[in-house]
Motif scaffolding. Structure first.
Motif, short mmCIF file in Angstrom:
data_model
loop_
_atom_site.label_atom_id
_atom_site.label_comp_id
_atom_site.label_asym_id
_atom_site.label_seq_id
_atom_site.Cartn_x
_atom_site.Cartn_y
_atom_site.Cartn_z
N SER A 69 -32.24 5.50 -36.74
CA SER A 69 -33.04 4.27 -36.78
C SER A 69 -33.44 4.01 -38.24
CB SER A 69 -34.31 4.43 -35.94
OG SER A 69 -35.19 5.33 -36.60
N THR A 107 -30.77 -4.92 -39.52
CA THR A 107 -30.51 -4.83 -40.95
C THR A 107 -29.63 -3.62 -41.28
OG1 THR A 107 -32.71 -3.84 -41.06
CG2 THR A 107 -32.50 -6.11 -41.83
N ASN A 113 -36.64 10.56 -24.72
CA ASN A 113 -37.88 10.15 -25.36
C ASN A 113 -39.06 10.72 -24.57
OD1 ASN A 113 -40.11 8.46 -26.42
ND2 ASN A 113 -38.44 7.34 -27.39
C1 FAD Z 1 -37.14 -7.45 -40.42
C2 FAD Z 1 -37.02 -6.08 -39.81
C3 FAD Z 1 -35.76 -5.51 -39.69
C4 FAD Z 1 -35.63 -4.26 -39.09
N1 FAD Z 1 -34.37 -3.71 -38.98
C5 FAD Z 1 -34.24 -2.54 -38.33
C6 FAD Z 1 -32.94 -1.97 -38.13
O1 FAD Z 1 -31.91 -2.51 -38.56
N2 FAD Z 1 -32.86 -0.80 -37.46
C7 FAD Z 1 -33.96 -0.15 -36.97
O2 FAD Z 1 -33.80 0.92 -36.36
N3 FAD Z 1 -35.19 -0.65 -37.17
C8 FAD Z 1 -35.35 -1.81 -37.85
N4 FAD Z 1 -36.61 -2.30 -38.05
C9 FAD Z 1 -37.77 -1.43 -37.71
C10 FAD Z 1 -38.11 -1.44 -36.25
O3 FAD Z 1 -39.00 -2.52 -35.98
C11 FAD Z 1 -38.82 -0.12 -35.83
O4 FAD Z 1 -39.94 0.04 -36.64
C12 FAD Z 1 -37.93 1.10 -35.97
O5 FAD Z 1 -36.70 0.89 -35.31
C13 FAD Z 1 -38.64 2.29 -35.34
O6 FAD Z 1 -37.86 3.43 -35.49
P1 FAD Z 1 -38.01 4.64 -34.49
O7 FAD Z 1 -37.81 4.17 -33.09
O8 FAD Z 1 -37.15 5.75 -34.98
O9 FAD Z 1 -39.51 5.11 -34.76
P2 FAD Z 1 -40.84 5.00 -33.89
O10 FAD Z 1 -41.14 3.61 -33.52
O11 FAD Z 1 -41.86 5.75 -34.64
O12 FAD Z 1 -40.49 5.75 -32.53
C14 FAD Z 1 -40.31 7.14 -32.43
C15 FAD Z 1 -40.02 7.45 -30.99
O13 FAD Z 1 -39.78 8.84 -30.85
C16 FAD Z 1 -40.42 9.29 -29.66
N5 FAD Z 1 -40.68 10.73 -29.85
C17 FAD Z 1 -41.58 11.30 -30.69
N6 FAD Z 1 -41.46 12.63 -30.65
C18 FAD Z 1 -40.46 12.90 -29.77
C19 FAD Z 1 -39.87 14.11 -29.31
N7 FAD Z 1 -40.25 15.31 -29.78
N8 FAD Z 1 -38.87 14.03 -28.40
C20 FAD Z 1 -38.44 12.82 -27.92
N9 FAD Z 1 -38.98 11.66 -28.32
C21 FAD Z 1 -39.97 11.71 -29.26
C22 FAD Z 1 -41.66 8.44 -29.52
O14 FAD Z 1 -42.11 8.37 -28.18
C23 FAD Z 1 -41.16 7.10 -30.04
O15 FAD Z 1 -40.66 6.29 -28.99
C24 FAD Z 1 -36.77 -3.55 -38.63
C25 FAD Z 1 -38.03 -4.14 -38.75
C26 FAD Z 1 -38.15 -5.38 -39.33
C27 FAD Z 1 -39.51 -6.00 -39.43
#
Ligand code: FAD
Length: 324
Positions: free
Chosen positions: A237, A255, A289
């Protein structure tokens, strides 16, 4: 003229994007009652030309040393010459890769046409072309009508089916372009992407990690061995990429890269709409998750609500046993 022109770079070969582009081009050409033509830029383009000739009506190859390495100005000038003077197409289609994204809008401007990118569908509507593209992180679709000819469209080509082979292959013509190397820019160095043994866009299985992975080490010690057992490519991500845990080239999403694997295993990824925009065409999504309300589960065919640190070792164990 109602012909459709597809633009290809020989360096990528007849990959899934080239096949999908030819498929999209063929459908549109049939709809318009025109021919499907292809132009190929690059060097050592012979085998690609033969492949494309089997699915198109005509192929023009600019197989010149000056085009051996991608250089935006030089390639743009070559395409302007090929698309503009020689072929006068109604639509010019390119794949949604970094080369095309860089060149296509400028090509449209130089040809006096219109442009739209990241298309998932293209069709004829009377005099104009219509292109659909995802907006708001894949939550809605915009339909854009292109009024000026030629319509230059760069498509998510991998998601289009390849065309059928023609009974008679299209004619191959070799173009001899007067290419002047661009003196304003020069390539200083090329670096291979780390961890990019195969292209993510081509991967059939992807193991992807999010911020919940907790740091760079578990990507190496937990996810990589799992990916190896599955014959998968690794991805992440944006949160994991932005944290510097893995290379930015691994990023999937709005993105990042748009991928079309048979299986996308999302581990500790919440499933934000911007992430989902990159995997909307994955055949099967499976998620691990800890949060049962994580949005990723709404899109997943299989889901495990648990800590990945417990599940991933078990998965590895099972897969290793199956492979014995
Ligand atoms: C204009 C714009 C463009 C963007 N473009 C992208 C893009 O291209 N790609 C992208 O990915 N994001 C993009 N984002 C960001 C997006 O909005 C999210 O913030 C991002 O995807 C979150 O990443 P994540 O799910 O890894 O992290 P988090 O939102 O922090 O989620 C982490 C997850 O892990 C889980 N977790 C935690 N610990 C464990 C564990 N031990 N075992 C299992 N599960 C666990 C949690 O429950 C949670 O669901 C963009 C944002 C904007 C504003």
């Amino acid at each position: 003229m109602n012909d459709v022109l597809i633009c290809l770079f020989s360096s990528a070969g007849f990959d899934k994007a080239a096949q999908g582009l030819a498929g999209a081009g063929r459908r549109l050409a049939d709809e318009l009652g025109g021919q499907l033509r292809a132009v190929i830029l690059g060097s050592e383009a012979e085998s690609l030309a033969l492949e494309i000739a089997r699915v198109s009506d005509a192929v023009t190859v600019a197989d010149q040393a000056e085009l051996a390495e991608y250089q935006p100005e030089t390639c743009l000038n070559a395409l302007v010459e090929l698309c503009g003077e020689a072929l006068e197409a109604r639509a010019v289609l390119l794949a949604n890769d970094t080369y095309s994204q860089e060149i296509a809008p400028r090509l449209a401007y130089r040809l006096g046409g219109s442009a739209v990118g990241d298309g998932v569908e293209v069709s004829a509507r009377g005099e104009h072309l219509r292109v659909s593209r995802q907006v708001y992180g894949g939550k809605a679709q915009a339909v854009i009508e292109l009024k000026r000819r030629p319509a230059v469209v760069w498509l998510r080509a991998r998601s289009f089916a390849p065309p059928a082979h023609r009974e008679t292959p299209g004619a191959i013509t070799r173009a001899a372009l007067d290419i002047k190397p661009d003196e304003r820019t020069r390539i200083v160095e090329r670096k291979r992407e780390t961890g990019g043994e195969a292209r993510l866009e081509e991967a059939r299985v992807i193991v992807s990690g999010g911020r919940g992975i907790g740091g760079p080490e578990p990507f190496e010690t937990e996810l990589k061995p799992l990916a190896e057992l599955l014959g998968a490519q690794m991805a992440a991500s944006r949160a994991a990429c932005d944290a510097g845990w893995v290379p930015p080239t691994w990023q999937i999403g709005q993105t990042g890269k748009k991928v079309t694997p048979d299986l996308y295993l999302a581990i500790a990824i919440t499933g934000a709409s911007q992430h989902m925009a990159g995997i909307s065409e994955a055949k099967t999504i499976a998620a691990i998750n800890t949060d049962p309300d994580a949005p990723i589960f709404k899109h997943s065919r299989f889901g495990i609500v648990a800590d990945y640190r417990q599940v991933v070792p078990l998965l590895r164990e099972k897969l290793a046993a199956l492979q014995k």
